[in-house]
Motif scaffolding. Structure first.
Motif, mmCIF file in Angstrom:
data_model
loop_
_atom_site.group_PDB
_atom_site.id
_atom_site.type_symbol
_atom_site.label_atom_id
_atom_site.label_comp_id
_atom_site.label_asym_id
_atom_site.label_seq_id
_atom_site.Cartn_x
_atom_site.Cartn_y
_atom_site.Cartn_z
ATOM 1 N N VAL A 1 0.713 -1.200 0.001
ATOM 2 C CA VAL A 1 -0.046 0.032 0.021
ATOM 3 C C VAL A 1 0.949 1.281 0.003
ATOM 4 O O VAL A 1 1.609 1.343 0.946
ATOM 5 N N TYR A 2 0.893 1.879 -1.242
ATOM 6 C CA TYR A 2 1.611 3.112 -1.326
ATOM 7 C C TYR A 2 0.580 4.308 -0.910
ATOM 8 O O TYR A 2 -0.286 4.404 -1.570
ATOM 9 N N PRO A 3 1.052 5.292 0.007
ATOM 10 C CA PRO A 3 0.260 6.144 0.381
ATOM 11 C C PRO A 3 0.158 7.250 -0.536
ATOM 12 O O PRO A 3 0.839 7.412 -1.410
ATOM 13 N N VAL A 4 -0.842 7.962 -0.262
ATOM 14 C CA VAL A 4 -1.021 9.422 -1.300
ATOM 15 C C VAL A 4 0.106 10.195 -0.977
ATOM 16 O O VAL A 4 0.603 10.145 0.112
ATOM 17 N N GLY A 5 0.673 10.825 -2.203
ATOM 18 C CA GLY A 5 2.005 11.647 -2.002
ATOM 19 C C GLY A 5 3.189 10.883 -2.109
ATOM 20 O O GLY A 5 4.239 11.494 -1.876
ATOM 21 N N PHE A 6 3.196 9.525 -1.976
ATOM 22 C CA PHE A 6 4.563 8.715 -2.074
ATOM 23 C C PHE A 6 5.269 9.088 -3.406
ATOM 24 O O PHE A 6 4.755 9.127 -4.362
ATOM 25 N N ARG A 7 6.294 9.201 -3.186
ATOM 26 C CA ARG A 7 7.278 8.976 -4.490
ATOM 27 C C ARG A 7 8.522 8.364 -3.936
ATOM 28 O O ARG A 7 9.242 8.563 -2.837
ATOM 29 N N TRP A 8 9.120 7.452 -4.571
ATOM 30 C CA TRP A 8 10.128 6.471 -4.490
ATOM 31 C C TRP A 8 11.574 7.501 -4.067
ATOM 32 O O TRP A 8 11.999 7.135 -3.045
ATOM 33 N N SER A 9 11.731 8.339 -4.905
ATOM 34 C CA SER A 9 12.920 9.147 -4.779
ATOM 35 C C SER A 9 13.050 10.102 -3.704
ATOM 36 O O SER A 9 13.911 10.503 -3.103
ATOM 37 N N VAL A 10 11.753 10.392 -2.915
ATOM 38 C CA VAL A 10 11.697 11.075 -1.664
ATOM 39 C C VAL A 10 11.559 10.184 -0.603
ATOM 40 O O VAL A 10 12.404 10.606 0.412
ATOM 41 N N LYS B 1 14.482 6.542 -1.342
ATOM 42 C CA LYS B 1 15.844 6.404 -1.783
ATOM 43 C C LYS B 1 16.608 6.824 -0.464
ATOM 44 O O LYS B 1 17.729 6.199 -0.464
ATOM 45 N N PRO B 2 16.338 7.499 0.629
ATOM 46 C CA PRO B 2 17.068 8.049 1.835
ATOM 47 C C PRO B 2 17.270 6.621 2.428
ATOM 48 O O PRO B 2 18.251 6.422 3.149
ATOM 49 N N VAL B 3 16.249 5.761 2.404
ATOM 50 C CA VAL B 3 16.306 4.300 3.127
ATOM 51 C C VAL B 3 17.165 3.279 2.702
ATOM 52 O O VAL B 3 17.837 2.693 3.333
ATOM 53 N N VAL B 4 16.983 3.185 1.085
ATOM 54 C CA VAL B 4 17.669 2.196 0.557
ATOM 55 C C VAL B 4 19.156 2.692 0.079
ATOM 56 O O VAL B 4 19.829 1.824 0.041
ATOM 57 N N GLY B 5 19.350 3.885 -0.245
ATOM 58 C CA GLY B 5 20.489 4.450 -0.564
ATOM 59 C C GLY B 5 21.076 4.406 -1.805
ATOM 60 O O GLY B 5 22.133 4.394 -2.335
ATOM 61 N N THR B 6 20.147 3.837 -3.016
ATOM 62 C CA THR B 6 20.464 3.649 -4.274
ATOM 63 C C THR B 6 19.484 4.897 -5.151
ATOM 64 O O THR B 6 18.780 5.309 -4.502
ATOM 65 N N GLU B 7 20.124 5.381 -6.425
ATOM 66 C CA GLU B 7 19.544 6.155 -6.907
ATOM 67 C C GLU B 7 18.070 6.129 -7.650
ATOM 68 O O GLU B 7 17.306 6.912 -7.522
ATOM 69 N N LEU B 8 17.942 4.956 -7.680
ATOM 70 C CA LEU B 8 16.539 4.462 -8.326
ATOM 71 C C LEU B 8 16.239 3.072 -7.707
ATOM 72 O O LEU B 8 16.995 2.418 -7.279
ATOM 73 N N GLU C 1 10.484 -2.953 -14.619
ATOM 74 C CA GLU C 1 11.682 -3.505 -14.631
ATOM 75 C C GLU C 1 12.560 -2.757 -13.629
ATOM 76 O O GLU C 1 12.102 -1.386 -13.008
ATOM 77 N N PRO C 2 13.560 -3.212 -13.186
ATOM 78 C CA PRO C 2 14.414 -2.427 -12.227
ATOM 79 C C PRO C 2 14.869 -1.239 -12.893
ATOM 80 O O PRO C 2 15.009 -1.179 -14.123
ATOM 81 N N GLY C 3 15.302 -0.248 -12.037
ATOM 82 C CA GLY C 3 15.741 0.843 -12.507
ATOM 83 C C GLY C 3 14.970 2.350 -12.618
ATOM 84 O O GLY C 3 14.925 2.652 -13.687
ATOM 85 N N HIS C 4 14.086 2.434 -11.760
ATOM 86 C CA HIS C 4 12.950 3.421 -11.911
ATOM 87 C C HIS C 4 12.795 4.225 -10.632
ATOM 88 O O HIS C 4 13.077 3.874 -9.519
ATOM 89 N N ASP C 5 12.022 5.118 -10.777
ATOM 90 C CA ASP C 5 11.386 6.217 -9.812
ATOM 91 C C ASP C 5 9.686 5.791 -10.070
ATOM 92 O O ASP C 5 9.308 5.494 -11.382
ATOM 93 N N GLY C 6 9.214 6.004 -8.915
ATOM 94 C CA GLY C 6 7.727 5.801 -9.129
ATOM 95 C C GLY C 6 6.792 6.851 -8.245
ATOM 96 O O GLY C 6 7.541 6.939 -6.768
ATOM 97 N N TRP C 7 5.655 7.100 -8.390
ATOM 98 C CA TRP C 7 4.952 7.921 -7.490
ATOM 99 C C TRP C 7 3.594 7.592 -7.525
ATOM 100 O O TRP C 7 2.896 7.271 -8.626
#
Length: 122
Positions: free
Chosen positions: A28-37, A40-47, A82-88
């Protein structure tokens, strides 16, 4: 989900049930979720380096790959990312994805590309 392991990562709620060699997840991705925001800080990868395969049961989300390609998903819809993405998440409702994976072996086991490549015009 009955019998699920529950966790929250970057504001995303994940329920996981093991089924043989695979996992079934409700994400469940909440309203306003964006992977890069949020991730990214949790995982440490660019995408996001994971593949996602499943069924979008509720809501809408968009994906942007490193090469700029964008995919839009609106429920109800099958999903293969596929791997290598941002999502929102798009809109005023959370996105709910029912996902199937093989953990680190998802790409190989489901024969997905290891990185996104541009799709040919249809």
């Amino acid at each position: 989900m009955k019998g699920a392991e529950h966790r929250e990562v970057g504001g995303v709620h994940v329920d996981v049930v093991r089924t043989g060699e695979a996992r079934v997840k409700r994400v469940v991705y909440p309203v306003g979720f964006r992977w890069s925001v949020h991730m990214k800080p949790v995982v440490g990868t660019e995408l996001c380096t994971h593949a996602h395969v499943g069924f979008l049961a509720h809501g809408e989300f968009h994906i942007r790959y490193a090469n700029g390609d964008v995919e839009e998903f609106r429920a109800p819809q099958a999903v293969a990312i596929e791997p290598g993405h941002d999502g929102w998440v798009v809109g005023a409702e959370p996105a709910v994805l029912i996902e199937f994976d093989f953990e680190a072996e998802t790409v190989q086991r489901l024969r997905l590309p290891e990185l996104h490549s541009p799709r040919s015009a249809e």
